[in-house]
Scaffold this motif. Structure first.
Motif, PDB file in Angstrom:
ATOM      1  N   GLU A 210       9.282   7.844   3.019  1.00 11.68           N
ATOM      2  CA  GLU A 210       9.143   9.302   3.001  1.00 11.68           C
ATOM      3  C   GLU A 210       9.532   9.871   1.643  1.00 11.68           C
ATOM      4  OE1 GLU A 210      10.756   7.578   5.322  1.00 11.68           O
ATOM      5  OE2 GLU A 210       9.371   7.816   7.020  1.00 11.68           O
ATOM      6  N   GLU A 211      10.598   9.348   1.054  1.00 15.00           N
ATOM      7  CA  GLU A 211      11.052   9.843  -0.248  1.00 15.00           C
ATOM      8  C   GLU A 211      10.063   9.510  -1.355  1.00 15.00           C
ATOM      9  OE1 GLU A 211      15.930   9.723   0.309  1.00 15.00           O
ATOM     10  OE2 GLU A 211      14.841   7.912  -0.307  1.00 15.00           O
ATOM     11  N   MET A 212       9.355   8.400  -1.202  1.00 15.60           N
ATOM     12  CA  MET A 212       8.358   8.003  -2.208  1.00 15.60           C
ATOM     13  C   MET A 212       7.013   8.654  -1.951  1.00 15.60           C
ATOM     14  SD  MET A 212       9.167   3.929  -2.820  1.00 15.60           S
ATOM     15  CE  MET A 212       9.006   3.469  -1.095  1.00 15.60           C
ATOM     16  N   TRP A 213       6.909   9.447  -0.872  1.00 16.26           N
ATOM     17  CA  TRP A 213       5.635  10.030  -0.442  1.00 16.26           C
ATOM     18  C   TRP A 213       4.578   8.922  -0.361  1.00 16.26           C
ATOM     19  CZ3 TRP A 213       5.759  14.463  -4.602  1.00 16.26           C
ATOM     20  CH2 TRP A 213       6.833  15.322  -4.337  1.00 16.26           C
ATOM     21  N   GLU A 214       4.975   7.856   0.327  1.00 15.95           N
ATOM     22  CA  GLU A 214       4.121   6.673   0.377  1.00 15.95           C
ATOM     23  C   GLU A 214       2.916   6.876   1.289  1.00 15.95           C
ATOM     24  OE1 GLU A 214       4.621   1.833   0.580  1.00 15.95           O
ATOM     25  OE2 GLU A 214       6.216   3.112   1.381  1.00 15.95           O
ATOM     26  N   ARG A 215       1.761   6.538   0.772  1.00 16.17           N
ATOM     27  CA  ARG A 215       0.508   6.602   1.531  1.00 16.17           C
ATOM     28  C   ARG A 215       0.076   5.171   1.826  1.00 16.17           C
ATOM     29  NH1 ARG A 215      -3.814   9.125  -1.920  1.00 16.17           N
ATOM     30  NH2 ARG A 215      -3.954   7.011  -2.751  1.00 16.17           N
ATOM     31  N   PRO A 216       0.027   4.788   3.103  1.00 18.33           N
ATOM     32  CA  PRO A 216      -0.300   3.401   3.434  1.00 18.33           C
ATOM     33  C   PRO A 216      -1.757   3.062   3.146  1.00 18.33           C
ATOM     34  CG  PRO A 216      -0.216   4.725   5.430  1.00 18.33           C
ATOM     35  CD  PRO A 216       0.256   5.611   4.301  1.00 18.33           C
ATOM     36  N   THR A 217      -2.012   1.783   2.972  1.00 14.62           N
ATOM     37  CA  THR A 217      -3.391   1.314   2.787  1.00 14.62           C
ATOM     38  C   THR A 217      -4.187   1.556   4.064  1.00 14.62           C
ATOM     39  OG1 THR A 217      -2.734  -0.370   1.193  1.00 14.62           O
ATOM     40  CG2 THR A 217      -4.827  -0.711   2.332  1.00 14.62           C
ATOM     41  N   LYS A 218      -5.401   2.040   3.910  1.00 11.84           N
ATOM     42  CA  LYS A 218      -6.281   2.314   5.048  1.00 11.84           C
ATOM     43  C   LYS A 218      -7.639   1.674   4.809  1.00 11.84           C
ATOM     44  CE  LYS A 218      -3.728   5.374   7.476  1.00 11.84           C
ATOM     45  NZ  LYS A 218      -3.403   5.269   8.914  1.00 11.84           N
ATOM     46  N   TRP A 219      -8.347   1.426   5.896  1.00 12.35           N
ATOM     47  CA  TRP A 219      -9.721   0.945   5.821  1.00 12.35           C
ATOM     48  C   TRP A 219     -10.628   2.004   6.418  1.00 12.35           C
ATOM     49  CZ3 TRP A 219      -5.729  -2.213   5.429  1.00 12.35           C
ATOM     50  CH2 TRP A 219      -5.846  -3.338   4.599  1.00 12.35           C
ATOM     51  N   ALA A 220     -11.605   2.457   5.641  1.00 11.64           N
ATOM     52  CA  ALA A 220     -12.483   3.553   6.057  1.00 11.64           C
ATOM     53  C   ALA A 220     -13.847   3.017   6.477  1.00 11.64           C
ATOM     54  CB  ALA A 220     -12.643   4.536   4.900  1.00 11.64           C
ATOM     55  N   VAL A 221     -14.297   3.477   7.633  1.00 13.47           N
ATOM     56  CA  VAL A 221     -15.646   3.142   8.099  1.00 13.47           C
ATOM     57  C   VAL A 221     -16.590   4.231   7.600  1.00 13.47           C
ATOM     58  CG1 VAL A 221     -17.131   2.757  10.100  1.00 13.47           C
ATOM     59  CG2 VAL A 221     -14.735   1.981  10.130  1.00 13.47           C
ATOM     60  N   HIS A 222     -17.583   3.831   6.806  1.00 11.52           N
ATOM     61  CA  HIS A 222     -18.498   4.773   6.174  1.00 11.52           C
ATOM     62  C   HIS A 222     -19.942   4.541   6.624  1.00 11.52           C
ATOM     63  CE1 HIS A 222     -16.316   7.109   3.139  1.00 11.52           C
ATOM     64  NE2 HIS A 222     -15.525   6.057   2.993  1.00 11.52           N
ATOM     65  N   LYS A 223     -20.694   5.618   6.549  1.00  9.71           N
ATOM     66  CA  LYS A 223     -22.149   5.518   6.684  1.00  9.71           C
ATOM     67  C   LYS A 223     -22.755   6.013   5.384  1.00  9.71           C
ATOM     68  CE  LYS A 223     -26.121   6.862   9.515  1.00  9.71           C
ATOM     69  NZ  LYS A 223     -26.592   7.592  10.724  1.00  9.71           N
ATOM     70  N   GLU A 224     -23.647   5.226   4.821  1.00  8.65           N
ATOM     71  CA  GLU A 224     -24.257   5.585   3.537  1.00  8.65           C
ATOM     72  C   GLU A 224     -24.862   6.982   3.592  1.00  8.65           C
ATOM     73  OE1 GLU A 224     -27.050   2.668   2.313  1.00  8.65           O
ATOM     74  OE2 GLU A 224     -25.551   1.084   1.965  1.00  8.65           O
TER      75      GLU A 224
END
Length: 290
Positions: A210-224
């Motif tokens: 929280e102190e580092m304002w950490e954003r976790p790695t995510k995997w995004a499902v996309h449509k072209e």
């Protein structure tokens, strides 16, 4: 702190940034530092004189200082308004100081130049903490407090977005009221934070996510052809399972044409962009093993 001028900005701007008049007075800790990560504060005390920061990164701070000068034009209304006053109290064996922007008729207002996204979901915890600690300082100095609020001036405001986005602020200035803590609750919070900062001077703690304002790695499902993701998932496996569930895969168990999964690497937002002491932090820059 050493101020650099990598972009070659006009010298008056460089001088204005360099000659910052900020002074926390004869105190052991300020409100701003009290709510900051103890590791960051301890490292700043040790390495602050070695830090270099470019003046281009201090422009928003400079704008905030300019706003405070403008507020002083309004005057104290015959002593009924308090402007830019630094207050002190002794608590937990330390002297705590904090400067209020405006107090009037029992309302403490903190004026902020900020971006729209910072307030779209209400006030962040650290803003609520800051306001309530300042309110505590007012109360112990016999200044009555009935309400605390942020007066947010949006530096990136867009009228066109306000016209078409339901949740977007409708005006370039917004008043965001904060919950007001009791004196007992605030005192306990302050005492706990002081003890954490005292301990950090002896044993350096690690910053929390929280102190580092950490954003976790995510995997995004996309449509072209579509900019926004259909879904964000915590792992590549979960992203693929989502595609299976939504029938976005072929009988051969491959993603259908036009569907792809994109990895969005995590980040430590504060460390990477907003912590000047980061170059001296071994948590952010672990030593290389040989």
């Amino acid at each position: 702190m050493k101020i650099t001028n990598v972009l070659g900005l006009p010298q008056p701007i460089v001088d204005a940034v360099t000659n910052d008049p900020y002074d926390s007075g004869a105190s052991d800790i300020s409100v701003t530092r009290l709510i900051s990560p103890p590791r960051q504060v301890a490292l700043s005390a040790k390495h602050g004189h070695e830090v270099s920061e470019d003046c281009s990164d201090r422009l928003f701070s400079l704008m905030g200082q300019a706003m405070h000068h403008i507020l002083e034009r309004g005057g104290d209304v015959g002593g009924k308004r308090i402007i830019e006053k630094r207050l002190f109290t002794d608590i937990g064996g330390w002297t705590l100081s904090g400067q209020i922007d405006i107090w009037e008729n029992g309302t403490l207002s903190d004026y902020k130049f900020t971006s729209v996204w910072e307030t779209m979901n209400g006030l962040k915890d650290e803003k609520v903490e800051q306001l309530n600690i300042l309110a505590y300082l007012c109360r112990v100095n016999d200044i009555e407090i009935d309400k605390v609020q942020i007066v947010a001036m949006y530096r990136d405001y867009s009228k066109s977005k306000a016209a078409f986005e339901r949740d977007y602020p409708q005006h370039q200035i917004g008043i965001l009221e904060s919950p007001l803590w009791s004196m007992e609750e605030t005192k306990k919070f302050i005492e706990a934070r002081i003890e954490i900062h005292k301990a950090a001077r002896n044993v350096l703690p690690e910053c929390t996510s929280e102190e580092m304002w950490e954003r976790p790695t995510k995997w995004a499902v996309h449509k072209e052809g579509i900019l926004s993701a259909k879904r964000l998932l915590e792992s590549e496996e979960k992203a693929f399972d989502y595609c299976v569930d939504k029938k976005l895969v072929t009988p051969e168990n491959e993603l259908k044409k036009g569907i792809y999964i994109e990895k969005r690497p995590g980040a430590k937002i504060r460390c990477e962009n907003y912590c000047s002491i980061a170059p001296f932090c071994t948590q952010f820059n672990p030593p290389i093993s040989v």
